[in-house]
Design a protein around this motif. Structure first.
Motif, PDB file in Angstrom:
ATOM      1  N   ASP A   1       5.634  12.368   6.925  1.00  0.00           N
ATOM      2  CA  ASP A   1       4.855  12.903   8.041  1.00  0.00           C
ATOM      3  C   ASP A   1       4.014  14.113   7.654  1.00  0.00           C
ATOM      4  O   ASP A   1       3.236  14.616   8.462  1.00  0.00           O
ATOM      5  CB  ASP A   1       5.769  13.251   9.221  1.00  0.00           C
ATOM      6  N   GLN A   2       4.167  14.574   6.401  1.00  0.00           N
ATOM      7  CA  GLN A   2       3.316  15.650   5.898  1.00  0.00           C
ATOM      8  C   GLN A   2       2.191  15.106   5.021  1.00  0.00           C
ATOM      9  O   GLN A   2       1.487  15.862   4.371  1.00  0.00           O
ATOM     10  CB  GLN A   2       4.160  16.642   5.095  1.00  0.00           C
ATOM     11  N   GLY A   3       2.064  13.795   4.982  1.00  0.00           N
ATOM     12  CA  GLY A   3       1.022  13.194   4.165  1.00  0.00           C
ATOM     13  C   GLY A   3       1.371  13.137   2.700  1.00  0.00           C
ATOM     14  O   GLY A   3       0.483  13.110   1.841  1.00  0.00           O
ATOM     15  N   LYS A   4       2.660  13.120   2.385  1.00  0.00           N
ATOM     16  CA  LYS A   4       3.102  13.154   0.983  1.00  0.00           C
ATOM     17  C   LYS A   4       3.655  11.800   0.567  1.00  0.00           C
ATOM     18  O   LYS A   4       4.419  11.169   1.290  1.00  0.00           O
ATOM     19  CB  LYS A   4       4.169  14.228   0.810  1.00  0.00           C
ATOM     20  N   ASN A   5       3.240  11.375  -0.629  1.00  0.00           N
ATOM     21  CA  ASN A   5       3.798  10.175  -1.248  1.00  0.00           C
ATOM     22  C   ASN A   5       4.697  10.627  -2.393  1.00  0.00           C
ATOM     23  O   ASN A   5       4.469  11.651  -3.008  1.00  0.00           O
ATOM     24  CB  ASN A   5       2.692   9.258  -1.774  1.00  0.00           C
TER      25      ASN A   5
ATOM     26  N   GLU B   1       0.842  -1.198   0.000  1.00  0.00           N
ATOM     27  CA  GLU B   1       0.000   0.000   0.000  1.00  0.00           C
ATOM     28  C   GLU B   1       0.879   1.249   0.000  1.00  0.00           C
ATOM     29  O   GLU B   1       2.046   1.213   0.406  1.00  0.00           O
ATOM     30  CB  GLU B   1      -0.931  -0.011   1.228  1.00  0.00           C
ATOM     31  N   LEU B   2       0.310   2.349  -0.457  1.00  0.00           N
ATOM     32  CA  LEU B   2       1.054   3.603  -0.531  1.00  0.00           C
ATOM     33  C   LEU B   2       1.584   3.996   0.841  1.00  0.00           C
ATOM     34  O   LEU B   2       0.894   3.858   1.853  1.00  0.00           O
ATOM     35  CB  LEU B   2       0.166   4.728  -1.068  1.00  0.00           C
ATOM     36  N   SER B   3       2.830   4.508   0.876  1.00  0.00           N
ATOM     37  CA  SER B   3       3.410   4.998   2.125  1.00  0.00           C
ATOM     38  C   SER B   3       3.644   6.497   1.997  1.00  0.00           C
ATOM     39  O   SER B   3       3.946   7.006   0.919  1.00  0.00           O
ATOM     40  CB  SER B   3       4.732   4.276   2.422  1.00  0.00           C
ATOM     41  N   PHE B   4       3.507   7.196   3.113  1.00  0.00           N
ATOM     42  CA  PHE B   4       3.529   8.649   3.122  1.00  0.00           C
ATOM     43  C   PHE B   4       4.540   9.162   4.140  1.00  0.00           C
ATOM     44  O   PHE B   4       4.854   8.492   5.123  1.00  0.00           O
ATOM     45  CB  PHE B   4       2.136   9.196   3.482  1.00  0.00           C
TER      46      PHE B   4
END
Length: 647
Positions: free
Chosen positions: A249-253, A244-247
């Motif tokens: 700590d700013q919610g960015k992939n 699954e997508l990982s981000f």
């Protein structure tokens, strides 16, 4: 799709839009902006503007939104308002503002802005701009190369881009819709995947199918490059964890770079949850892995970097290619072919959005990148060029969103007899002393001029004596060089001198005046080895001619020099006879100099002094050894205007 979306949407589609929604939302406009819904963002931001609640960052987002929706009039005005406030704008925003000026009728405003900001831009950027503007203007009236460009029949209504050669196949990236695809709704496309197709003799492709030689993932896989030596595919893919997508700590992939050995192991080479990597290219010759990335300390938006590798395994930190290649715009898609470095950039002085450029790789550096011109480049976005030798010519591919395509971006093929690019002339070499090549001459001015004397280009030799000049193609040029107290060099070159090549390695010889003269008998004279005429003779011997050739070269090097030829003899013989003998010898010297290229006007006098100036005690009636008499037999070439020669 415009050029900015090419960097992010073409690779990430609207993934970042979804990702950013996990971060902090400041307004509805911000939410829409980060989802690339630019028109809706404009509506929201304009409402905030009327209500007086728009922050400076949101005002900048509004300018970017105008730019992304091709509303260049409003974009230029909004960027300009921000620039006057001297607030948030950085290099890549300046680039967008200049592009906006270029796409409107505000050429005067663009020129005024450039004159104001030129000191803030790098020297390399200004040189690149001036050269490309001159090159494109000079080539406007010339016929373009005979490109045979064709839109591939296998393009889809979605995004197709990033072609790459793989054995006898062509790989490319596509967001085309599949029945079981992991649909990415905001872009009405599937997540990007890599496809393969067979290449036909005419360059067309057939048998398109998902490429199965790389590790499976339901998210983005894009921009492949195949290394034949390593038998591996380099490509970018979405950062994931447990599928699954990982981000961050700013919610960015972001996108990582991976290496997949064909039939073997998979390795993640470059990964940072906050940094996206694009367009890997592995150079077999150097072992360098080139790529694009949006590091914060770059020159603009996306820059091109490289890392050293050991058989593809990363062995160094990323190294920025520097301001000769990278600009305040976005640079992507590096590709090396036969000593030339190709890449795409959306810098403001191009033909449209993103253009493809070529830079020659020389001595560990790069020449000025030159626009490939019309044909390959269009008023829209053109990027991701590859090519190879095919038969008696070249077969290549690139991506473009030019008018007439099938989808958002299409892959185009082309056939060409020679390497693409506008024709230039390059001179390079070392400025050195012609009589001692180990002594270099630094800070010498080197110029290229037209036969009529118009200055075409100018540079100075560096601390190692090296110089390099490149200009748009000319049938005839004059290469000149000089430095204070050094000689003047000038040589004309014609088209025949460049037959089969567009580069001339040419070392320049500059003579230092003080090396060629000396003081004798209270006068400055041309430095020569002492020579002797035969007894009672006036004929020049080969030894004398060898020394006089140095005088010929001296005058060629310093054409303003005014000379006096002086000849003396010893006290033996009658006085009148000696006067006539030395006069005849001086006249013979002058005659030789004039016959061998010294203008007669440069030799003001030729005088025979007979035995008037005896240097020792060997006067009339005094016995002297032959060696002492010979001290009085001499010829001097006096520089009469030494004291004003360099005024």
């Amino acid at each position: 799709m415009n050029k900015a979306q090419k960097i992010q949407l073409t690779l990430l589609s609207t993934l970042l839009g979804v990702v950013f929604c996990f971060g902090q939302k400041k307004s509805k406009g911000d939410d829409l902006f980060f989802q690339y819904q630019y028109q809706q963002a404009i509506n929201a931001y304009e409402t905030q503007l009327r209500e007086g609640t728009l922050t400076e960052q949101q005002f900048l987002n509004l300018a970017d939104s105008y730019f992304e929706t091709n509303n260049f009039e409003k974009a230029s005005e909004t960027y300009l308002d921000l620039y006057k406030k001297d607030t948030l704008m950085e290099g890549h925003h300046f680039n967008k503002m200049l592009q906006s000026f270029s796409k409107t009728t505000n050429k005067e405003r663009k020129d005024a802005f450039l004159s104001t900001m030129s000191s803030s831009f790098s020297k390399e950027l200004m040189e690149n701009m001036e050269f490309n503007q001159q090159l494109l203007q000079n080539s406007a009236a010339e016929p373009a190369l005979d490109y045979q460009i064709f839109n591939l029949s296998g393009n889809s209504p979605q995004t197709d881009f990033a072609p790459a050669f793989y054995k006898d196949q062509l790989l490319f990236t596509s967001g085309r819709l599949q029945q079981k695809g992991n649909r990415y709704e905001p872009g009405n496309e599937d997540y990007f995947n890599i496809y393969s197709a067979s290449v036909q003799p005419d360059g067309e492709i057939s048998g398109i199918a998902p490429f199965t030689e790389i590790t499976s993932s339901k998210y983005h896989k894009a921009t492949p490059y195949y290394s034949q030596g390593l038998k591996s595919i380099f490509y970018v893919l979405s950062n994931t964890q447990n599928g699954e997508l990982s981000f961050d700590d700013q919610g960015k992939n972001a996108l990582a770079i991976a290496k997949q050995s064909i039939g073997g192991s998979f390795q993640l080479l470059l990964k940072d949850l906050s940094i996206s990597f694009y367009y890997p290219f592995y150079d077999e010759a150097s072992g360098k892995l080139y790529f694009s990335a949006n590091f914060e300390d770059g020159y603009g938006g996306t820059d091109i970097y490289y890392v050293y590798t050991n058989s593809g395994q990363v062995m160094s930190a990323p190294i920025n290619l520097g301001p000769r290649i990278n600009t305040p715009g976005n640079e992507i898609a590096p590709f090396i072919f036969e000593g030339s470095f190709y890449f795409a950039s959306d810098i403001f002085y191009g033909l449209g959005g993103m253009d493809i450029y070529k830079s020659n790789m020389e001595d560990g550096g790069f020449s000025i990148p030159i626009n490939l011109g019309t044909g390959i480049n269009s008023p829209e976005d053109d990027f991701g060029l590859i090519m190879r030798n095919e038969g008696e010519g070249l077969l290549g591919y690139f991506a473009s969103n030019r008018a007439g395509g099938k989808g958002k971006d299409d892959v185009y093929g082309f056939k060409l007899d020679e390497k693409p690019g506008l024709k230039t002339i390059t001179f390079k070499g070392v400025v050195q002393k012609p009589y001692d090549a180990s002594e270099i001459v630094d800070k010498a001015v080197v110029r290229l001029k037209s036969p009529s004397g118009a200055l075409l280009a100018e540079t100075y030799s560096d601390e190692n004596g090296n110089y390099r000049l490149e200009i748009p193609w000319q049938n005839e040029v004059v290469l000149e060089s000089t430095k204070d107290h050094y000689s003047t060099f000038s040589k004309e070159f014609t088209e025949a001198d460049f037959e089969g090549a567009e580069s001339k390695n040419f070392d320049i010889g500059l003579s230092l005046y003080e090396d060629l003269v000396e003081e004798k008998e209270g006068q400055v004279v041309v430095k020569l080895k002492k020579f002797f005429f035969g007894n009672s003779q006036t004929q020049l011997t080969p030894e004398i001619e060898t020394e006089l050739d140095k005088v010929v070269d001296f005058v060629k090097s310093f054409p303003s020099a005014q000379l006096r030829v002086e000849t003396y003899t010893d006290s033996r013989g009658g006085s009148s006879t000696n006067f006539k003998l030395t006069q005849d010898r001086s006249d013979a010297i002058k005659r030789y100099l004039v016959q061998h290229g010294v203008p007669a006007a440069n030799v003001l006098y030729s005088i025979g002094y007979g035995e008037d100036k005896i240097l020792n005690n060997c006067t009339n009636g005094v016995f002297c050894l032959e060696m002492l008499h010979k001290q009085n037999q001499r010829s001097l070439i006096v520089v009469l205007n030494d004291n004003v020669l360099f005024d």
